[in-house]
Structure formats: structure tokens, C-alpha cells
Design a protein around this motif. Structure first.
Motif, PDB file in Angstrom:
ATOM      1  N   LEU A  53       0.812  -1.215   0.000  1.00 30.25           N
ATOM      2  CA  LEU A  53       0.000   0.000   0.000  1.00 30.25           C
ATOM      3  C   LEU A  53       0.848   1.270   0.000  1.00 30.25           C
ATOM      4  CD1 LEU A  53      -2.945  -0.855   2.427  1.00 30.25           C
ATOM      5  CD2 LEU A  53      -2.942  -0.831  -0.067  1.00 30.25           C
ATOM      6  N   GLY A  54       2.130   1.147   0.253  1.00 29.33           N
ATOM      7  CA  GLY A  54       3.006   2.309   0.223  1.00 29.33           C
ATOM      8  C   GLY A  54       2.791   3.274   1.377  1.00 29.33           C
ATOM      9  N   ILE A  55       2.487   2.750   2.541  1.00 28.35           N
ATOM     10  CA  ILE A  55       2.264   3.598   3.709  1.00 28.35           C
ATOM     11  C   ILE A  55       3.546   3.667   4.525  1.00 28.35           C
ATOM     12  CG2 ILE A  55       0.980   3.826   5.877  1.00 28.35           C
ATOM     13  CD1 ILE A  55      -1.354   2.440   4.464  1.00 28.35           C
ATOM     14  N   SER A  56       3.981   4.884   4.832  1.00 31.03           N
ATOM     15  CA  SER A  56       5.130   5.050   5.717  1.00 31.03           C
ATOM     16  C   SER A  56       4.607   5.462   7.095  1.00 31.03           C
ATOM     17  CB  SER A  56       6.096   6.091   5.161  1.00 31.03           C
ATOM     18  OG  SER A  56       5.457   7.341   5.038  1.00 31.03           O
ATOM     19  N   TRP A  57       5.381   5.125   8.137  1.00 27.97           N
ATOM     20  CA  TRP A  57       4.962   5.328   9.518  1.00 27.97           C
ATOM     21  C   TRP A  57       5.966   6.154  10.298  1.00 27.97           C
ATOM     22  CZ3 TRP A  57       0.944   2.803  12.335  1.00 27.97           C
ATOM     23  CH2 TRP A  57       0.201   1.893  11.597  1.00 27.97           C
ATOM     24  N   THR A  58       5.442   6.950  11.186  1.00 30.60           N
ATOM     25  CA  THR A  58       6.230   7.593  12.223  1.00 30.60           C
ATOM     26  C   THR A  58       5.449   7.405  13.517  1.00 30.60           C
ATOM     27  OG1 THR A  58       7.063   9.300  10.729  1.00 30.60           O
ATOM     28  CG2 THR A  58       7.186   9.777  13.074  1.00 30.60           C
ATOM     29  N   VAL A  59       6.138   7.072  14.589  1.00 29.96           N
ATOM     30  CA  VAL A  59       5.507   6.979  15.901  1.00 29.96           C
ATOM     31  C   VAL A  59       6.037   8.121  16.750  1.00 29.96           C
ATOM     32  CG1 VAL A  59       5.169   5.575  17.968  1.00 29.96           C
ATOM     33  CG2 VAL A  59       5.276   4.469  15.728  1.00 29.96           C
ATOM     34  N   VAL A  60       5.128   8.929  17.271  1.00 28.79           N
ATOM     35  CA  VAL A  60       5.479  10.007  18.183  1.00 28.79           C
ATOM     36  C   VAL A  60       5.085   9.538  19.574  1.00 28.79           C
ATOM     37  CG1 VAL A  60       4.982  12.379  18.878  1.00 28.79           C
ATOM     38  CG2 VAL A  60       5.223  11.815  16.453  1.00 28.79           C
ATOM     39  N   ARG A  61       6.087   9.392  20.437  1.00 24.25           N
ATOM     40  CA  ARG A  61       5.851   8.870  21.790  1.00 24.25           C
ATOM     41  C   ARG A  61       5.985   9.975  22.832  1.00 24.25           C
ATOM     42  NH1 ARG A  61       8.061   4.037  19.597  1.00 24.25           N
ATOM     43  NH2 ARG A  61       6.588   2.348  20.012  1.00 24.25           N
ATOM     44  N   GLY A  62       5.150   9.864  23.849  1.00 23.40           N
ATOM     45  CA  GLY A  62       5.219  10.776  24.975  1.00 23.40           C
ATOM     46  C   GLY A  62       4.453  10.203  26.141  1.00 23.40           C
ATOM     47  N   THR A  63       4.370  10.988  27.189  1.00 20.77           N
ATOM     48  CA  THR A  63       3.567  10.603  28.344  1.00 20.77           C
ATOM     49  C   THR A  63       2.485  11.655  28.543  1.00 20.77           C
ATOM     50  OG1 THR A  63       4.829  11.818  30.009  1.00 20.77           O
ATOM     51  CG2 THR A  63       5.616   9.598  29.445  1.00 20.77           C
ATOM     52  N   VAL A  64       1.551  11.344  29.428  1.00 22.77           N
ATOM     53  CA  VAL A  64       0.479  12.306  29.674  1.00 22.77           C
ATOM     54  C   VAL A  64       1.015  13.608  30.254  1.00 22.77           C
ATOM     55  CG1 VAL A  64      -1.358  10.599  29.862  1.00 22.77           C
ATOM     56  CG2 VAL A  64      -0.059  11.219  31.892  1.00 22.77           C
ATOM     57  N   GLY A  65       2.235  13.613  30.759  1.00 19.99           N
ATOM     58  CA  GLY A  65       2.845  14.825  31.294  1.00 19.99           C
ATOM     59  C   GLY A  65       3.640  15.628  30.280  1.00 19.99           C
ATOM     60  N   THR A  66       3.797  15.095  29.067  1.00 22.85           N
ATOM     61  CA  THR A  66       4.546  15.806  28.026  1.00 22.85           C
ATOM     62  C   THR A  66       3.729  16.992  27.530  1.00 22.85           C
ATOM     63  OG1 THR A  66       5.515  13.691  27.330  1.00 22.85           O
ATOM     64  CG2 THR A  66       5.721  15.534  25.809  1.00 22.85           C
ATOM     65  N   ASP A  67       4.409  18.077  27.212  1.00 20.19           N
ATOM     66  CA  ASP A  67       3.749  19.281  26.692  1.00 20.19           C
ATOM     67  C   ASP A  67       2.954  18.937  25.427  1.00 20.19           C
ATOM     68  OD1 ASP A  67       3.084  21.932  25.985  1.00 20.19           O
ATOM     69  OD2 ASP A  67       4.978  22.181  24.916  1.00 20.19           O
ATOM     70  N   PRO A  68       1.623  19.131  25.436  1.00 20.52           N
ATOM     71  CA  PRO A  68       0.817  18.779  24.266  1.00 20.52           C
ATOM     72  C   PRO A  68       1.199  19.573  23.012  1.00 20.52           C
ATOM     73  CG  PRO A  68      -0.545  19.800  25.967  1.00 20.52           C
ATOM     74  CD  PRO A  68       0.818  19.625  26.528  1.00 20.52           C
ATOM     75  N   GLY A  69       1.632  20.804  23.206  1.00 19.89           N
ATOM     76  CA  GLY A  69       2.060  21.606  22.064  1.00 19.89           C
ATOM     77  C   GLY A  69       3.281  21.027  21.388  1.00 19.89           C
ATOM     78  N   GLU A  70       4.219  20.526  22.174  1.00 17.67           N
ATOM     79  CA  GLU A  70       5.426  19.924  21.608  1.00 17.67           C
ATOM     80  C   GLU A  70       5.093  18.657  20.824  1.00 17.67           C
ATOM     81  OE1 GLU A  70       8.997  18.978  20.234  1.00 17.67           O
ATOM     82  OE2 GLU A  70       8.403  20.903  21.084  1.00 17.67           O
ATOM     83  N   LEU A  71       4.237  17.810  21.376  1.00 20.03           N
ATOM     84  CA  LEU A  71       3.860  16.592  20.651  1.00 20.03           C
ATOM     85  C   LEU A  71       3.094  16.931  19.375  1.00 20.03           C
ATOM     86  CD1 LEU A  71       2.908  14.299  23.655  1.00 20.03           C
ATOM     87  CD2 LEU A  71       4.924  14.131  22.183  1.00 20.03           C
ATOM     88  N   ALA A  72       2.228  17.918  19.440  1.00 20.97           N
ATOM     89  CA  ALA A  72       1.499  18.348  18.242  1.00 20.97           C
ATOM     90  C   ALA A  72       2.465  18.877  17.182  1.00 20.97           C
ATOM     91  CB  ALA A  72       0.458  19.405  18.600  1.00 20.97           C
ATOM     92  N   ARG A  73       3.482  19.614  17.597  1.00 20.02           N
ATOM     93  CA  ARG A  73       4.478  20.122  16.638  1.00 20.02           C
ATOM     94  C   ARG A  73       5.253  18.971  15.990  1.00 20.02           C
ATOM     95  NH1 ARG A  73       4.475  24.220  20.353  1.00 20.02           N
ATOM     96  NH2 ARG A  73       6.062  23.302  21.694  1.00 20.02           N
ATOM     97  N   GLN A  74       5.596  17.957  16.788  1.00 23.29           N
ATOM     98  CA  GLN A  74       6.302  16.794  16.230  1.00 23.29           C
ATOM     99  C   GLN A  74       5.433  16.079  15.200  1.00 23.29           C
ATOM    100  OE1 GLN A  74       7.957  14.089  19.152  1.00 23.29           O
ATOM    101  NE2 GLN A  74       8.500  15.793  20.488  1.00 23.29           N
ATOM    102  N   ILE A  75       4.154  15.930  15.512  1.00 25.40           N
ATOM    103  CA  ILE A  75       3.237  15.280  14.570  1.00 25.40           C
ATOM    104  C   ILE A  75       3.098  16.116  13.307  1.00 25.40           C
ATOM    105  CG2 ILE A  75       0.839  14.592  14.194  1.00 25.40           C
ATOM    106  CD1 ILE A  75       0.788  13.878  17.246  1.00 25.40           C
ATOM    107  N   ALA A  76       2.878  17.407  13.455  1.00 20.92           N
ATOM    108  CA  ALA A  76       2.687  18.287  12.299  1.00 20.92           C
ATOM    109  C   ALA A  76       3.932  18.334  11.420  1.00 20.92           C
ATOM    110  CB  ALA A  76       2.312  19.687  12.769  1.00 20.92           C
ATOM    111  N   ALA A  77       5.115  18.262  12.024  1.00 22.05           N
ATOM    112  CA  ALA A  77       6.360  18.308  11.257  1.00 22.05           C
ATOM    113  C   ALA A  77       6.484  17.128  10.300  1.00 22.05           C
ATOM    114  CB  ALA A  77       7.560  18.348  12.197  1.00 22.05           C
TER     115      ALA A  77
END
Length: 122
Positions: free
Chosen positions: A30-54
Motif C-alpha cells: 500500500l506504500g504507507i510510511s509510519w512515524t511513531v510520536v511517543r510521549g507521556t500524559v505529562g509531556t507538553d501537548p504543544g510539543e507533541l502536536a508540533r512533532q506530529i505536524a512536522a
């Protein structure tokens, strides 16, 4: 197509198995590439969102548990604002109830009930 999986746990002592299980269920051709963004419930949500958006995902997925539901919501709201064209899918134990109400609360396009390997691959 690029998929980002948000793996949000209560601590770094363990990592979720869901990304590996879903990757095994999706046909390689299917040609799907993956990235896993890992964090904890205490990680800054803005930082995780930026990693995902990047990663410029076409799809973002996350598993909802009682302990991470609110933190995942905070992250996905930010992801929706940063990458409005991406699709968001959630699943897990918190999706076993009224998914219409869940989708009204979450910025998600799909909520998977039960084991997600087969429907997610589709």
C-alpha cells in the motif's frame, strides 16, 4: 501516504504495542510510511502536536485510554489546527461506548470500536 501514530502512555516504562500490531495488519504494497510520536500524559501537548505536524501526515492515529483521553484530545485539537487536511482516527477502550458523542468531543474523523487491525487497514 504517511501515517503518524501518537503513542501516549502514563510513563516511559512501557511503549504501546498498537503501532506494531497495526503495521503488521496493513499490506506492505500500500506504500504507507509510519512515524511513531511517543510521549507521556505529562509531556507538553504543544510539543507533541508540533512533532506530529512536522511529519506532514495524511493520517494521525491514537489509542484512547481512561488515563490519556484528555491529553490525547488536547494534542489532537492542536494537530487539527496545524494540519487541517489530515485525517484523525482513534480507537481503544474509550471507543467502546457512544462513539457519536466521542466524535462530537474529539477532533477525529473516525473512531474504531473493538480490535482495530482489520478496519484500520481498510
Amino acid at each position: 501516504m504517511h501515517l503518524v501514530w501518537l503513542d501516549l502512555n502514563c510513563s516511559y516504562a512501557h511503549a504501546g504495542m498498537v503501532p506494531a500490531l497495526l503495521a503488521q495488519a496493513i499490506p506492505v504494497d500500500l506504500g504507507i510510511s509510519w512515524t511513531v510520536v511517543r510521549g507521556t500524559v505529562g509531556t507538553d501537548p504543544g510539543e507533541l502536536a508540533r512533532q506530529i505536524a512536522a511529519a506532514r501526515p495524511a493520517v494521525v492515529g491514537a489509542t484512547l485510554y481512561l488515563f490519556n483521553r484528555q491529553a490525547v484530545r488536547e494534542i489532537l485539537v492542536r494537530v487539527r489546527a496545524l494540519v487541517p487536511e489530515c485525517r484523525i482516527a482513534v480507537g481503544g477502550p474509550e471507543c467502546l461506548g457512544d462513539n457519536a458523542a466521542l466524535l462530537a468531543e474529539f477532533p477525529a474523523d473516525a473512531a474504531f470500536r473493538g480490535e482495530g487491525e482489520a478496519p484500520f487497514a481498510e
